[in-house]
Design an enzyme around this catalytic site. Structure first.
Site, PDB file in Angstrom:
ATOM      1  N   PHE A 153      -7.087 -33.051  -4.158  1.00 26.41           N
ATOM      2  CA  PHE A 153      -5.720 -32.639  -3.812  1.00 26.41           C
ATOM      3  C   PHE A 153      -4.959 -32.062  -4.991  1.00 26.41           C
ATOM      4  O   PHE A 153      -3.998 -31.312  -4.808  1.00 26.41           O
ATOM      5  CB  PHE A 153      -4.931 -33.829  -3.225  1.00 26.41           C
ATOM      6  CG  PHE A 153      -4.389 -34.771  -4.268  1.00 26.41           C
ATOM      7  CD1 PHE A 153      -3.185 -34.500  -4.919  1.00 26.41           C
ATOM      8  CD2 PHE A 153      -5.074 -35.925  -4.625  1.00 26.41           C
ATOM      9  CE1 PHE A 153      -2.678 -35.357  -5.897  1.00 26.41           C
ATOM     10  CE2 PHE A 153      -4.580 -36.790  -5.593  1.00 26.41           C
ATOM     11  CZ  PHE A 153      -3.388 -36.494  -6.227  1.00 26.41           C
ATOM     12  N   LYS A 177     -14.379 -26.920   1.449  1.00 29.49           N
ATOM     13  CA  LYS A 177     -13.778 -28.066   2.136  1.00 29.49           C
ATOM     14  C   LYS A 177     -12.667 -28.560   1.219  1.00 29.49           C
ATOM     15  O   LYS A 177     -12.894 -29.302   0.275  1.00 29.49           O
ATOM     16  CB  LYS A 177     -14.834 -29.163   2.353  1.00 29.49           C
ATOM     17  CG  LYS A 177     -14.588 -30.085   3.530  1.00 29.49           C
ATOM     18  CD  LYS A 177     -13.245 -30.818   3.503  1.00 29.49           C
ATOM     19  CE  LYS A 177     -13.247 -32.029   2.615  1.00 29.49           C
ATOM     20  NZ  LYS A 177     -11.893 -32.663   2.523  1.00 29.49           N
ATOM     21  N   GLU A 180      -7.703 -32.736   2.393  1.00 32.89           N
ATOM     22  CA  GLU A 180      -6.914 -32.781   3.631  1.00 32.89           C
ATOM     23  C   GLU A 180      -5.440 -33.039   3.341  1.00 32.89           C
ATOM     24  O   GLU A 180      -4.593 -32.896   4.228  1.00 32.89           O
ATOM     25  CB  GLU A 180      -7.470 -33.846   4.589  1.00 32.89           C
ATOM     26  CG  GLU A 180      -7.425 -35.288   4.085  1.00 32.89           C
ATOM     27  CD  GLU A 180      -8.606 -35.672   3.183  1.00 32.89           C
ATOM     28  OE1 GLU A 180      -9.058 -34.829   2.375  1.00 32.89           O
ATOM     29  OE2 GLU A 180      -9.057 -36.826   3.264  1.00 32.89           O
ATOM     30  N   SER A 230     -12.546 -38.072  -7.223  1.00 31.55           N
ATOM     31  CA  SER A 230     -12.594 -39.349  -7.941  1.00 31.55           C
ATOM     32  C   SER A 230     -14.048 -39.744  -8.223  1.00 31.55           C
ATOM     33  O   SER A 230     -14.970 -39.289  -7.539  1.00 31.55           O
ATOM     34  CB  SER A 230     -11.907 -40.420  -7.097  1.00 31.55           C
ATOM     35  OG  SER A 230     -12.540 -40.501  -5.837  1.00 31.55           O
ATOM     36  N   CYS A 285      -6.503 -34.173 -13.857  1.00 34.02           N
ATOM     37  CA  CYS A 285      -7.676 -34.835 -14.441  1.00 34.02           C
ATOM     38  C   CYS A 285      -7.683 -34.676 -15.949  1.00 34.02           C
ATOM     39  O   CYS A 285      -8.438 -35.354 -16.638  1.00 34.02           O
ATOM     40  CB  CYS A 285      -8.955 -34.259 -13.850  1.00 34.02           C
ATOM     41  SG  CYS A 285      -9.186 -32.547 -14.295  1.00 34.02           S
ATOM     42  N   GLU A 385      -8.316 -45.370 -13.963  1.00 32.41           N
ATOM     43  CA  GLU A 385      -7.609 -44.096 -13.802  1.00 32.41           C
ATOM     44  C   GLU A 385      -6.448 -44.349 -12.840  1.00 32.41           C
ATOM     45  O   GLU A 385      -6.661 -44.732 -11.684  1.00 32.41           O
ATOM     46  CB  GLU A 385      -8.531 -43.023 -13.218  1.00 32.41           C
ATOM     47  CG  GLU A 385      -7.796 -41.703 -13.027  1.00 32.41           C
ATOM     48  CD  GLU A 385      -8.644 -40.611 -12.384  1.00 32.41           C
ATOM     49  OE1 GLU A 385      -9.359 -40.899 -11.417  1.00 32.41           O
ATOM     50  OE2 GLU A 385      -8.558 -39.464 -12.855  1.00 32.41           O
TER      51      GLU A 385
HETATM   52  P1  NAD Z   1     -10.893 -37.878  -3.734  1.00 38.42           P
HETATM   53  O1  NAD Z   1     -12.167 -38.306  -4.373  1.00 38.42           O
HETATM   54  O2  NAD Z   1     -10.140 -38.854  -2.911  1.00 38.42           O
HETATM   55  O3  NAD Z   1     -11.145 -36.598  -2.788  1.00 38.42           O
HETATM   56  C1  NAD Z   1     -11.878 -35.486  -3.226  1.00 38.42           C
HETATM   57  C2  NAD Z   1     -12.558 -34.838  -2.018  1.00 38.42           C
HETATM   58  O4  NAD Z   1     -13.455 -35.782  -1.441  1.00 38.42           O
HETATM   59  C3  NAD Z   1     -11.565 -34.434  -0.929  1.00 38.42           C
HETATM   60  O5  NAD Z   1     -11.944 -33.186  -0.412  1.00 38.42           O
HETATM   61  C4  NAD Z   1     -11.717 -35.547   0.106  1.00 38.42           C
HETATM   62  O6  NAD Z   1     -11.494 -35.104   1.420  1.00 38.42           O
HETATM   63  C5  NAD Z   1     -13.152 -35.982  -0.068  1.00 38.42           C
HETATM   64  N1  NAD Z   1     -13.349 -37.409   0.230  1.00 38.42           N
HETATM   65  C6  NAD Z   1     -12.438 -38.402   0.119  1.00 38.42           C
HETATM   66  N2  NAD Z   1     -12.990 -39.572   0.468  1.00 38.42           N
HETATM   67  C7  NAD Z   1     -14.274 -39.329   0.807  1.00 38.42           C
HETATM   68  C8  NAD Z   1     -15.363 -40.145   1.246  1.00 38.42           C
HETATM   69  N3  NAD Z   1     -15.223 -41.449   1.400  1.00 38.42           N
HETATM   70  N4  NAD Z   1     -16.542 -39.558   1.467  1.00 38.42           N
HETATM   71  C9  NAD Z   1     -16.701 -38.232   1.301  1.00 38.42           C
HETATM   72  N5  NAD Z   1     -15.702 -37.413   0.891  1.00 38.42           N
HETATM   73  C10 NAD Z   1     -14.509 -37.945   0.630  1.00 38.42           C
HETATM   74  O7  NAD Z   1      -9.987 -37.293  -4.918  1.00 38.42           O
HETATM   75  P2  NAD Z   1      -8.465 -36.849  -4.833  1.00 38.42           P
HETATM   76  O8  NAD Z   1      -7.617 -38.062  -4.733  1.00 38.42           O
HETATM   77  O9  NAD Z   1      -8.297 -35.762  -3.870  1.00 38.42           O
HETATM   78  O10 NAD Z   1      -8.283 -36.186  -6.280  1.00 38.42           O
HETATM   79  C11 NAD Z   1      -7.985 -36.918  -7.433  1.00 38.42           C
HETATM   80  C12 NAD Z   1      -9.234 -37.261  -8.201  1.00 38.42           C
HETATM   81  O11 NAD Z   1      -9.937 -36.068  -8.569  1.00 38.42           O
HETATM   82  C13 NAD Z   1      -8.935 -37.964  -9.517  1.00 38.42           C
HETATM   83  O12 NAD Z   1      -9.878 -38.987  -9.693  1.00 38.42           O
HETATM   84  C14 NAD Z   1      -9.117 -36.877 -10.554  1.00 38.42           C
HETATM   85  O13 NAD Z   1      -9.435 -37.304 -11.850  1.00 38.42           O
HETATM   86  C15 NAD Z   1     -10.245 -36.105  -9.959  1.00 38.42           C
HETATM   87  N6  NAD Z   1     -10.296 -34.758 -10.504  1.00 38.42           N
HETATM   88  C16 NAD Z   1     -11.259 -34.498 -11.410  1.00 38.42           C
HETATM   89  C17 NAD Z   1     -11.333 -33.255 -11.988  1.00 38.42           C
HETATM   90  C18 NAD Z   1     -12.387 -32.941 -13.005  1.00 38.42           C
HETATM   91  O14 NAD Z   1     -12.501 -31.793 -13.368  1.00 38.42           O
HETATM   92  N7  NAD Z   1     -13.165 -33.904 -13.465  1.00 38.42           N
HETATM   93  C19 NAD Z   1     -10.415 -32.254 -11.613  1.00 38.42           C
HETATM   94  C20 NAD Z   1      -9.447 -32.561 -10.659  1.00 38.42           C
HETATM   95  C21 NAD Z   1      -9.394 -33.829 -10.110  1.00 38.42           C
END
Ligand code: NAD
Length: 500
Positions: A153, A177, A180, A230, A285, A385
């Site tokens: 997000f 994808k 959401e 994450s 991040c 985090e």
């Molecule tokens: P998230 O892991 O909740 O979601 C990421 C994606 O995974 C979304 O598209 C979501 O729909 C999907 N998803 C969520 N739960 C899922 C599940 N149980 N099974 C399969 N898919 C699932 O992350 P977020 O809250 O959207 O974003 C924040 C996180 O992203 C933080 O941990 C941040 O550090 C990380 N991030 C990392 C970088 C990097 O370059 N390392 C960059 C941006 C964000």
């Protein structure tokens, strides 16, 4: 919500896909707390349709000339540049980050598009003439096919753009994808691709939750997955995707430390700690979440940071505030729980964001900038985090103690050192176990022609995003050994080919 709440559809085969009302998710405006739209959630049937459409499109796109692909890329770059304010407005409305920050995100994404415009050069292979008598060898790189991009997000435009410009330029068909929580940017971008002349089906937007992610991870016609999110989900995506024979790069969470040495410019360090700690409400991040102060500077640094925090205005991102709301109410409450935990675990709460005065609607998902001092590694505010506007100060006695702290942390995304000692900085860049390092630069996000990615629990897989690692990720190498018939050919020889 009402019957007139807008729907955000999938984008399949170059057109919006009808939304089925029983599988949708709510999208909020975090600055007001109101539902602004409902986004479609894919089921198995829609996933199959999206992949089939992308596969059909790939067959033509992979064979389009580099000139044709580059023309589309340049047109997309122009459209994105023209409409960057419109895209930034969508980001602010769904994510909450302030408009200037949203614009910055689009600009960083544009850089990757510009990098991808150079694809003819990036895809050039090698050529060796006459490796044997009358035999030449050359290497080529070819696209993978249908590739999946799953994004978080916090950067609804930039993170997808770390991947899809290069993937498309290299001849792949992309299924994005998006998160959401803020899905609108992806559809806006899809329309720009259509206007740029990208053939239908080469860029698909598949909205949804775990069902959509699992569908892409297991579909035999999806050849690679680029995931950002994450760490627990990144690990799951990496393990599931590779178990299904896919090439996977999965970027995970972070806990970025900023090491401040006693000889640092403390005004610069305090400015940058505040900018990097609270920009985008800490939902980056590459945000700095821990300042490691090497004594005797901690008292002065805490005073400088506190004074600067008092100048920050938290509120609606469209009103020129410094910091916007958090993305959802659940996330806001989770971050607030960490503040409770920090207090209970004995950290000194210097600034409490739970009491912040806001410039915005009362139902927004607000939490102000928060500062903890005297944080220790055993506290949850240090270990986890948090992904919100909570900055921790850890006091150490030496460079070595600070370095050990950083290297012992399971995350290794970004880090920064603040010092005026070139030797110390050079030693740090060599010794620190983190993928992206800043020297007097707090958020060292690499330019598009370098590659972005962390170490340890911040990245699963071998490839970082964009730059040449991105080009290599989205292509497969092939080496051709060729001989054109001439009078010297022929004769039987069952031995292993060697050069003559
Ligand atoms: P998230 O892991 O909740 O979601 C990421 C994606 O995974 C979304 O598209 C979501 O729909 C999907 N998803 C969520 N739960 C899922 C599940 N149980 N099974 C399969 N898919 C699932 O992350 P977020 O809250 O959207 O974003 C924040 C996180 O992203 C933080 O941990 C941040 O550090 C990380 N991030 C990392 C970088 C990097 O370059 N390392 C960059 C941006 C964000």
């Amino acid at each position: 919500m009402t019957a007139t709440t807008p729907a955000i559809p999938h984008w399949i085969n170059g057109t919006p896909w009808p939304v089925v009302p029983d599988r949708v998710g709510d999208v909020y405006n975090p600055a007001t707390g109101a539902i602004s739209a409902q986004v479609a959630f894919a089921d198995a049937e829609v996933i199959d349709e999206a992949v089939a459409s992308a596969k059909r499109a790939y067959a033509g796109w992979r064979d389009s000339s580099l000139t044709k692909r580059t023309q589309v890329l340049f047109a997309f770059r122009e459209l994105l540049n023209t409409h960057k304010e419109d895209l930034a407005a969508i980001i602010t409305a769904e994510h909450g980050k302030v408009l200037s920050d949203a614009l910055g995100e689009v600009t960083r994404g544009l850089e990757v598009v510009e990098f991808a415009c150079g694809i003819p050069h990036l895809l050039k292979g090698g050529f060796s003439e006459s490796v044997s008598t009358g035999v030449d060898v050359y290497s080529i790189r070819q696209p993978l096919g249908v590739v999946g991009v799953i994004s978080p997000f916090n950067f609804p435009a930039m993170v997808p753009m770390w991947f899809f410009p290069i993937a498309i330029a290299a001849g792949n068909a992309v299924i994005l994808k998006p998160s959401e929580k803020d899905p609108g940017s992806a559809n806006f971008i899809a329309q720009l691709w259509a206007q740029a002349g990208l053939p239908e089906g080469v860029f698909t937007v598949l909205h949804g939750d775990k069902v959509a992610v699992d569908g892409l991870l297991t579909h035999p016609d999806v050849k690679s997955i680029s995931f950002v999110g994450s760490t627990p989900i990144a690990r799951y995506v990496y393990e599931t995707g590779t178990a299904h024979g896919k090439r996977v790069q999965a970027l995970g969470g972070a806990k970025n430390h900023m090491l401040v040495l006693p000889d640092a410019d403390l005004d610069l360090a305090a400015d940058q700690a505040v900018n990097a700690g609270f920009g985008s409400a800490g939902e980056r991040c590459m945000a700095i979440s821990v300042v490691v102060a090497v004594e005797p500077v901690a008292d002065a640094l805490v005073a400088g940071i506190t004074e600067r925090m008092s100048q920050l205005r938290t509120g609606d991102g469209t009103r020129g505030c410094d910091m916007g709301p958090l993305v959802t109410l659940a996330h806001r409450d989770k971050v607030a729980t960490y503040i409770d935990a920090g207090v209970n675990e004995g950290a000194t709460l210097v600034v409490d964001g739970r009491n912040v005065e806001i410039d915005g609607a009362s139902d927004g998902f607000w939490l102000g900038p928060t500062l903890f001092d005297n944080v220790t590694p055993s506290m949850s505010v240090y270990a986890d985090e948090i992904f919100g506007p909570v900055l921790s100060i850890v006091r150490v006695q030496s460079y070595a103690e600070g370095l050990a702290l950083i290297n012992d942390h399971p995350y290794g995304n970004g880090t920064a050192i603040f010092t005026n000692d070139g030797g110390a900085a050079r030693r740090f860049q060599n010794e620190v176990e983190v993928g992206m390092v800043g020297i007097n630069v707090p958020i060292p996000v690499p330019m598009a022609y370098y590659s972005f990615g962390g170490w340890k629990n911040s990245l699963f897989g071998d490839s970082h995003a964009h730059g040449m690692e991105g080009v290599n990720f989205f292509t497969r190498g092939k080496v051709v050994t060729s001989r054109w018939l001439d009078p010297s050919h022929g004769g039987l020889n069952l031995g292993f080919p060697t050069q003559t």
